[in-house]
Design a protein around this motif. Structure first.
Motif, PDB file in Angstrom:
ATOM      1  N   ILE A 162      -5.283   0.078   7.263  1.00 29.54           N
ATOM      2  CA  ILE A 162      -3.979   0.996   7.329  1.00 29.54           C
ATOM      3  C   ILE A 162      -2.733  -0.629   7.173  1.00 29.54           C
ATOM      4  O   ILE A 162      -1.702  -0.277   7.324  1.00 29.54           O
ATOM      5  CB  ILE A 162      -3.583   1.196   8.716  1.00 29.54           C
ATOM      6  CG1 ILE A 162      -4.077   0.788   9.603  1.00 29.54           C
ATOM      7  CG2 ILE A 162      -4.575   2.640   8.995  1.00 29.54           C
ATOM      8  CD1 ILE A 162      -3.528   0.649  10.829  1.00 29.54           C
ATOM      9  N   GLY A 163      -4.109  -1.420   7.369  1.00 28.55           N
ATOM     10  CA  GLY A 163      -2.370  -2.705   6.825  1.00 28.55           C
ATOM     11  C   GLY A 163      -0.951  -2.808   5.564  1.00 28.55           C
ATOM     12  O   GLY A 163      -0.180  -3.566   6.312  1.00 28.55           O
ATOM     13  N   ALA A 164      -2.070  -2.157   4.932  1.00 20.36           N
ATOM     14  CA  ALA A 164      -1.158  -1.869   3.495  1.00 20.36           C
ATOM     15  C   ALA A 164       0.493  -0.853   4.337  1.00 20.36           C
ATOM     16  O   ALA A 164       2.005  -0.766   3.756  1.00 20.36           O
ATOM     17  CB  ALA A 164      -1.371  -0.909   2.703  1.00 20.36           C
ATOM     18  N   TRP A 165      -0.389   0.026   5.359  1.00 23.36           N
ATOM     19  CA  TRP A 165       1.222   1.149   5.491  1.00 23.36           C
ATOM     20  C   TRP A 165       1.647   0.581   6.488  1.00 23.36           C
ATOM     21  O   TRP A 165       2.600   0.706   7.056  1.00 23.36           O
ATOM     22  CB  TRP A 165       1.311   2.236   5.354  1.00 23.36           C
ATOM     23  CG  TRP A 165       0.604   3.014   4.200  1.00 23.36           C
ATOM     24  CD1 TRP A 165       1.116   3.722   2.994  1.00 23.36           C
ATOM     25  CD2 TRP A 165      -1.054   2.690   3.335  1.00 23.36           C
ATOM     26  NE1 TRP A 165       0.360   4.112   2.321  1.00 23.36           N
ATOM     27  CE2 TRP A 165      -0.855   3.036   2.412  1.00 23.36           C
ATOM     28  CE3 TRP A 165      -2.200   2.035   3.607  1.00 23.36           C
ATOM     29  CZ2 TRP A 165      -1.613   3.637   1.268  1.00 23.36           C
ATOM     30  CZ3 TRP A 165      -3.822   2.311   3.063  1.00 23.36           C
ATOM     31  CH2 TRP A 165      -3.413   2.769   2.101  1.00 23.36           C
ATOM     32  N   PHE A 166       1.043  -0.356   7.536  1.00 20.08           N
ATOM     33  CA  PHE A 166       1.705  -1.239   9.044  1.00 20.08           C
ATOM     34  C   PHE A 166       1.374  -2.438   8.155  1.00 20.08           C
ATOM     35  O   PHE A 166       0.574  -2.844   9.196  1.00 20.08           O
ATOM     36  CB  PHE A 166       0.751   0.032   9.941  1.00 20.08           C
ATOM     37  CG  PHE A 166       1.885  -1.055  11.498  1.00 20.08           C
ATOM     38  CD1 PHE A 166       2.473   0.069  11.176  1.00 20.08           C
ATOM     39  CD2 PHE A 166       1.185  -1.637  11.692  1.00 20.08           C
ATOM     40  CE1 PHE A 166       3.174  -0.357  12.802  1.00 20.08           C
ATOM     41  CE2 PHE A 166       2.304  -2.109  12.935  1.00 20.08           C
ATOM     42  CZ  PHE A 166       2.729  -1.271  13.352  1.00 20.08           C
ATOM     43  N   ASN A 167       2.561  -3.124   7.534  1.00 19.84           N
ATOM     44  CA  ASN A 167       1.935  -4.264   7.153  1.00 19.84           C
ATOM     45  C   ASN A 167       3.101  -5.187   8.195  1.00 19.84           C
ATOM     46  O   ASN A 167       4.209  -5.224   7.942  1.00 19.84           O
ATOM     47  CB  ASN A 167       3.007  -4.878   5.920  1.00 19.84           C
ATOM     48  CG  ASN A 167       2.789  -5.988   5.159  1.00 19.84           C
ATOM     49  OD1 ASN A 167       2.438  -6.734   6.154  1.00 19.84           O
ATOM     50  ND2 ASN A 167       3.319  -6.142   4.239  1.00 19.84           N
ATOM     51  N   VAL A 168       2.209  -5.720   9.405  1.00 20.63           N
ATOM     52  CA  VAL A 168       3.084  -7.021  10.138  1.00 20.63           C
ATOM     53  C   VAL A 168       4.060  -8.350   9.247  1.00 20.63           C
ATOM     54  O   VAL A 168       4.186  -8.238  10.421  1.00 20.63           O
ATOM     55  CB  VAL A 168       1.935  -7.169  11.210  1.00 20.63           C
ATOM     56  CG1 VAL A 168       1.204  -6.228  11.813  1.00 20.63           C
ATOM     57  CG2 VAL A 168       0.727  -7.805   9.958  1.00 20.63           C
ATOM     58  N   SER A 169       3.725  -8.352   8.374  1.00 20.27           N
ATOM     59  CA  SER A 169       4.383  -9.682   8.002  1.00 20.27           C
ATOM     60  C   SER A 169       6.185  -9.040   7.081  1.00 20.27           C
ATOM     61  O   SER A 169       6.397 -10.067   6.669  1.00 20.27           O
ATOM     62  CB  SER A 169       3.920 -10.470   6.780  1.00 20.27           C
ATOM     63  OG  SER A 169       2.207 -10.938   7.069  1.00 20.27           O
ATOM     64  N   ASN A 170       5.963  -7.393   6.670  1.00 16.21           N
ATOM     65  CA  ASN A 170       6.862  -7.402   6.422  1.00 16.21           C
ATOM     66  C   ASN A 170       7.910  -6.876   7.540  1.00 16.21           C
ATOM     67  O   ASN A 170       7.849  -5.819   8.183  1.00 16.21           O
ATOM     68  CB  ASN A 170       6.610  -6.056   6.156  1.00 16.21           C
ATOM     69  CG  ASN A 170       7.841  -4.789   4.752  1.00 16.21           C
ATOM     70  OD1 ASN A 170       8.907  -5.444   5.486  1.00 16.21           O
ATOM     71  ND2 ASN A 170       7.433  -4.004   3.877  1.00 16.21           N
TER      72      ASN A 170
END
Lengths: 231, 53, 316
Positions: A162-170
């Motif tokens: 899910i890292g692409a949809w919940f991107n902590v660097s964004n």
């Protein structure tokens, strides 16, 4: 005549609004929503921690609203901003502290008994959602800590797909999650939890029996108003 | 107690470790506070618990 | 319904399931709310005044390239050669084979696909250099070379760099590195001036709130990792729970953090996926305690409730 009977006889209820009113009043009559008494067994300091968590949540929201007025960079450059940031941090620490003691207490009281499973589940749910909300807050500090948390936190999310949809660097995305989506989620689930507590009442002691003096020892004169109230 | 409390401030962190367990003093104080509050809540008498007749 | 209903279950039976008809005590919900909020306000204000909150300044490519030039140059070489952690991460950044974390056939990382593609050579080195007013001619040399030549250049340069005194780019012995030393030298100068932060962050836009590239680049170097380790923030230091300095952090992540410290998780290549899975199951178990017989009976076996309701039991 009990309240249920009164409600059943309410004349001329045929609109959605009217039916919703009857249903709500039946499920949660005003004296259950805002009670003036509680069963005699509700007498322990353990009962205050739920309210402590709610009190902390209100401070979290209030301090968060003040931080929102000036945006995430304010606290880096203003002493007042830094103080409000400190209030936000410590109210979160206190909220988790009181919430966890509340959770321990409710577990040992087996508070899910007597049709209170959903109360328990929404409680666990508010704990879980609060953890995600706090995590996104740490990402918004816009300092070294948030840089590191964004770097380190991405791996668990990426491994789960899910890292692409919940991107902590964004930062833009995390900002919106932290100030709109997650507060709404925490607020909604906490309100549901509290409403369920009021609807179902506070769970009686484990092994409470109909022969206990506190159930049978009530003088007949005192029983009448009591029954009316509880129903 | 004061030094303990101030260790939770914006000072260099203090870390305690036992084998695989490492904990920052600030976190340890929070956890011990939770346990203490839980214990006290269980044993301390609640005021006015005599109940209303 | 046959058999006896477990009194510890969530079924609405017995005294727990019916409205209380026994003795009452006075209770004032609004008073409790007012007192509760007041106490928490006082505690929060005192803690905020006395202990404050940390704000460790962020690091930049500029501060990195100035503080540890050798580490920056080595990392930039790895980004150019495609050997850095990011370059071989797998989804969602690259399509590196076999890089994903899996449990048996479960490969969620591949399922998500390369949603945020990052070509480290282009994004971190060549594209930024192309924005310089005097574009290095070595960019063209690099682009004209074959993959094998490029890999040979970066490999030999990386080795030479690691063997040079203090790993400093200036101390590297001369050799056949193609355009690599010039590219890395220009990129290092660009980073030291602060220009690289702007270029990598902006990605051609005036507004950009997405820091993915900058964070990935920083994370590929040792400088950022060492700063975090100094503050006890890395995963193997229980860092997930920790805040910078002495301030308490996310202590509620203790169990999540704990699993990373012990086998089999601490040595597993798919540790993240395993720990996330275990935590999801445990959270689900906690939510479903009312329906799991052996879990819901624990409060009966260990009678902490005798203390909670000590007045009630005393007056039975």
């Amino acid at each position: 005549m009990t309240q249920d009977e009164r409600l059943d006889r309410e004349p001329d209820v045929h609109t959605w609004t009217g039916r919703a009113r009857v249903w709500m009043l039946k499920k949660l009559p005003p004296d259950k929503l805002l009670p003036e008494d509680q069963p005699s067994y509700v007498a322990s300091w353990i009962y205050v921690f739920g309210m402590g968590a709610i009190g902390s949540l209100l401070i979290v929201i209030a301090s968060g609203v003040i931080l929102s007025l000036n945006g995430p960079n304010w606290y880096h450059i203003s002493a007042l901003g830094h103080f409000v940031n400190s209030l936000h941090l410590w109210s979160v620490e206190l909220m988790f502290l009181t919430m966890v003691v509340h959770l321990w207490g409710k577990f040992w009281m087996a508070s899910w008994r007597g049709g209170r499973a959903l109360t328990w589940i929404t409680g666990v749910g508010s704990f879980a959602v609060s953890i995600v909300a706090a995590f996104t807050g740490y990402l918004l500090q816009t300092n070294f800590d948030s840089q590191w948390i964004a770097f380190e936190g991405k791996d668990a999310l990426n491994a789960s797909g899910i890292g692409a949809w919940f991107n902590v660097s964004n930062l833009g995305q995390m900002f919106m999650w932290h100030v709109t989506l997650l507060p709404l989620a925490v607020g909604a689930i906490v309100v549901l939890h509290v409403v369920l507590v009021r609807m179902r009442g506070v769970v009686p002691p484990i092994d409470a029996a109909a022969t206990d003096s506190q159930l049978t020892g009530v003088p007949a004169t005192a029983t009448e108003p009591t029954e009316a109230k509880v129903n | 107690m004061n030094t303990l409390l101030l260790a939770m401030g914006d000072s260099p962190g203090i870390y305690l470790g036992w084998g695989v367990f490492t904990i920052q003093l600030g976190n340890l104080i929070i956890i011990l506070t939770m346990l203490a509050l839980f214990g006290l809540a269980l044993v301390l008498p609640f005021p006015g618990s005599g109940g209303r007749k | 319904m046959k058999g006896k209903v477990d009194p510890m279950s969530a079924r609405a039976v017995g005294i727990a399931g019916t409205p209380w008809r026994g003795k009452l005590r006075e209770y004032d919900l609004f008073k409790e709310l007012t007192v509760g909020v007041s106490v928490m306000v006082v505690l929060t204000v005192i803690l905020a005044l006395v202990l404050g909150s940390p704000d460790e300044p962020s690091v930049t490519l500029k501060s990195w390239a100035n503080a540890q030039t050798a580490d920056f140059a080595a990392t930039a070489t790895a980004e150019l050669g495609g050997t850095s952690e990011t370059a071989q991460y797998g989804p969602p950044y690259t399509n590196t084979k076999g890089a994903t974390q899996t449990i048996g056939a479960l490969d969620l990382q591949s399922l998500s696909g390369v949603q945020l593609p990052v070509n480290t050579a282009n994004a971190f080195v060549l594209d930024p250099l192309a924005t310089l007013p005097n574009q290095p001619t070595e960019i063209a040399t690099w682009r004209a070379a074959t993959k094998a030549e490029q890999a040979k250049w970066t490999d030999t340069y990386a080795t030479a760099l690691s063997k040079a005194p203090k790993s400093a780019p200036l101390n590297v012995k001369s050799g056949n590195y193609g355009p690599v030393p010039a590219l890395i030298g220009d990129l290092t100068a660009m980073a030291q001036s602060g220009a690289l932060d702007g270029v990598i962050q902006a990605q051609g836009n005036a507004y950009n709130l997405n820091y993915t590239n900058e964070i990935l680049f920083l994370g590929d170097g040792q400088y950022f990792q060492n700063l975090a380790a100094d503050q006890h923030l890395t995963g193997d230091q229980w860092g997930m729970m920790n805040e910078t300095g002495g301030t308490p952090g996310q202590s509620w992540l203790w169990l999540f953090s704990f699993f990373y410290q012990i086998p089999p998780f601490s040595t597993a290549p798919n540790a993240d996926l395993l720990v996330v899975g275990v935590m999801l199951i445990l959270t689900l178990l906690l939510a479903l305690v009312p329906f799991i017989p052996w879990l819901r009976r624990i409060p009966k076996w260990i009678p902490v409730h005798r203390l909670v309701w000590k007045d009630y039991y005393r007056k039975r």
